[in-house]
Design an enzyme around this catalytic site. Structure first.
Site, PDB file in Angstrom:
ATOM      1  CG  HIS A   1     -51.819 -35.506  62.192  1.00 27.98           C
ATOM      2  ND1 HIS A   1     -51.907 -36.749  61.606  1.00 27.98           N
ATOM      3  CD2 HIS A   1     -50.830 -34.857  61.534  1.00 27.98           C
ATOM      4  CE1 HIS A   1     -51.002 -36.846  60.643  1.00 27.98           C
ATOM      5  NE2 HIS A   1     -50.328 -35.711  60.576  1.00 27.98           N
TER       6      HIS A   1
ATOM      7  CD  GLU B   1     -46.409 -32.400  56.255  1.00 29.36           C
ATOM      8  OE1 GLU B   1     -47.355 -33.201  56.432  1.00 29.36           O
ATOM      9  OE2 GLU B   1     -45.936 -31.695  57.146  1.00 29.36           O
TER      10      GLU B   1
ATOM     11  CD1 TRP C   1     -38.757 -27.114  60.827  1.00 27.73           C
ATOM     12  CD2 TRP C   1     -38.660 -28.985  59.614  1.00 27.73           C
ATOM     13  NE1 TRP C   1     -37.736 -26.963  59.916  1.00 27.73           N
ATOM     14  CE2 TRP C   1     -37.654 -28.103  59.159  1.00 27.73           C
ATOM     15  CE3 TRP C   1     -38.790 -30.238  58.994  1.00 27.73           C
ATOM     16  CZ2 TRP C   1     -36.798 -28.428  58.111  1.00 27.73           C
ATOM     17  CZ3 TRP C   1     -37.930 -30.556  57.954  1.00 27.73           C
ATOM     18  CH2 TRP C   1     -36.946 -29.645  57.528  1.00 27.73           C
TER      19      TRP C   1
ATOM     20  CG  HIS D   1     -50.566 -34.843  56.044  1.00 25.74           C
ATOM     21  ND1 HIS D   1     -50.430 -34.640  57.393  1.00 25.74           N
ATOM     22  CD2 HIS D   1     -51.846 -34.500  55.750  1.00 25.74           C
ATOM     23  CE1 HIS D   1     -51.579 -34.208  57.892  1.00 25.74           C
ATOM     24  NE2 HIS D   1     -52.455 -34.108  56.910  1.00 25.74           N
TER      25      HIS D   1
ATOM     26  CB  ALA E   1     -49.166 -28.249  62.834  1.00 30.74           C
TER      27      ALA E   1
ATOM     28  CB  SER F   1     -51.782 -30.618  64.080  1.00 26.66           C
ATOM     29  OG  SER F   1     -51.672 -31.871  63.431  1.00 26.66           O
TER      30      SER F   1
HETATM   31 ZN   LIG Z   1     -49.175 -35.395  58.861  1.00 29.25          ZN
END
Ligand SMILES: [Zn+2]
Length: 266
Positions: free
Chosen positions: A176, A235, A167, A238, A169, A174
């Site tokens: 992000h 996702e 769920w 994303h 990272a 990640s």
């Molecule tokens: Zn994301």
């Protein structure tokens, strides 16, 4: 009379069939001792026959240069790969710019993100970022929160970490962290769900984003049919900036970033 004729015909037929079956059987049985070699030979020959056939086909290799080269961005740093197997480099730096509210992206992606949001608005969709640049420390916090959830459900420490990673990272993995990725949904969706769910794919704003994101250099980073390659579940919210050239190639060919990187590395 007719019956006799029919019976006679049938008998004749049966005799003929039996005779031919026997002769076939005889021939077959005659072949049997040899068949070990006789049968093998043609099988070996067949691929040999196909090989020369293949050669002219593979000699069409010279046609390959005619193929258009796979487009790449001028600044290849926007292709940085961060996934469960590739941690963000410790020395990675970002130059942040605000995209919306408290959300920031690297300046390489920020303007395109703002343009994407503006174009969506023009098309009738109010888009809200719900995540953008994230530090490794922030990821560690989010990940630990998810681990705790599973611990509270009674999972072992090890299982809780495995489940949480599905769920959130784990820190360092990640996308992000790159400042090139954002989670984006429409406000009508967010007001209704207040969470990121796969249902978002049913919203018109998602369909619009999916169709137009590449024009702004973004790709849907974790497609449904690429989960084995990305290591991340589907996702629909994303989006990742890779530049217009790469984004259009990736989206048109139904690829994920990992596949694109493999193609351009060839
Ligand atoms: Zn994301």
């Amino acid at each position: 009379m007719k019956k006799h004729n029919v019976t006679a015909l049938l008998l004749a037929l049966i005799l003929l069939i039996t005779a031919s079956a026997c002769s076939n059987g005889d021939e077959g049985s005659k072949d049997l001792p040899q068949s070990g070699t006789v049968v093998l030979e043609p099988i070996e020959e067949e691929p040999a026959d196909e090989d020369p056939g293949d050669i002219p086909q593979s000699s069409s290799v010279p046609e390959e240069p005619e193929k258009e080269p796979v487009p790449k961005p001028e600044d290849e740093s926007v292709l940085i790969l961060v996934n469960p197997w590739n941690y963000i480099p410790e020395n990675h730096t970002v130059e942040l710019e605000t995209v919306q509210g408290k959300y920031q992206l690297d300046k390489k992606a920020a303007e395109s993100a703002r343009n994407l949001v503006a174009a969506a608005k023009e098309a009738g969709f109010n888009m809200a970022l719900c995540s953008a640049y994230r530090t490794v420390a922030k990821s560690a916090e989010l990940y630990q929160r998810k681990v705790n959830e599973f611990l509270n459900y009674g999972y072992s420490e090890e299982d809780a970490m495995i489940e949480a990673a599905k769920w959130v990272a784990p820190p360092g993995t990640s996308e992000h962290h790159t400042g090139l990725a954002m989670d984006l949904v429409s406000t009508d969706y967010w007001n209704y769900y207040s969470d990121l769910e796969h249902d978002y794919e049913n919203f018109d704003s998602f369909k619009w984003l999916y169709e137009h994101c590449a024009e702004f250099g973004f790709i849907l980073r974790y497609p449904k049919d690429k989960q084995d390659i990305t290591g991340i579940t589907y996702e629909p919210w994303h989006y990742r900036y890779v530049g217009v050239e790469a984004a259009e190639y990736i989206m048109e060919n139904g690829l994920c970033l990992e596949e694109y990187l493999e193609i351009i590395a060839e």
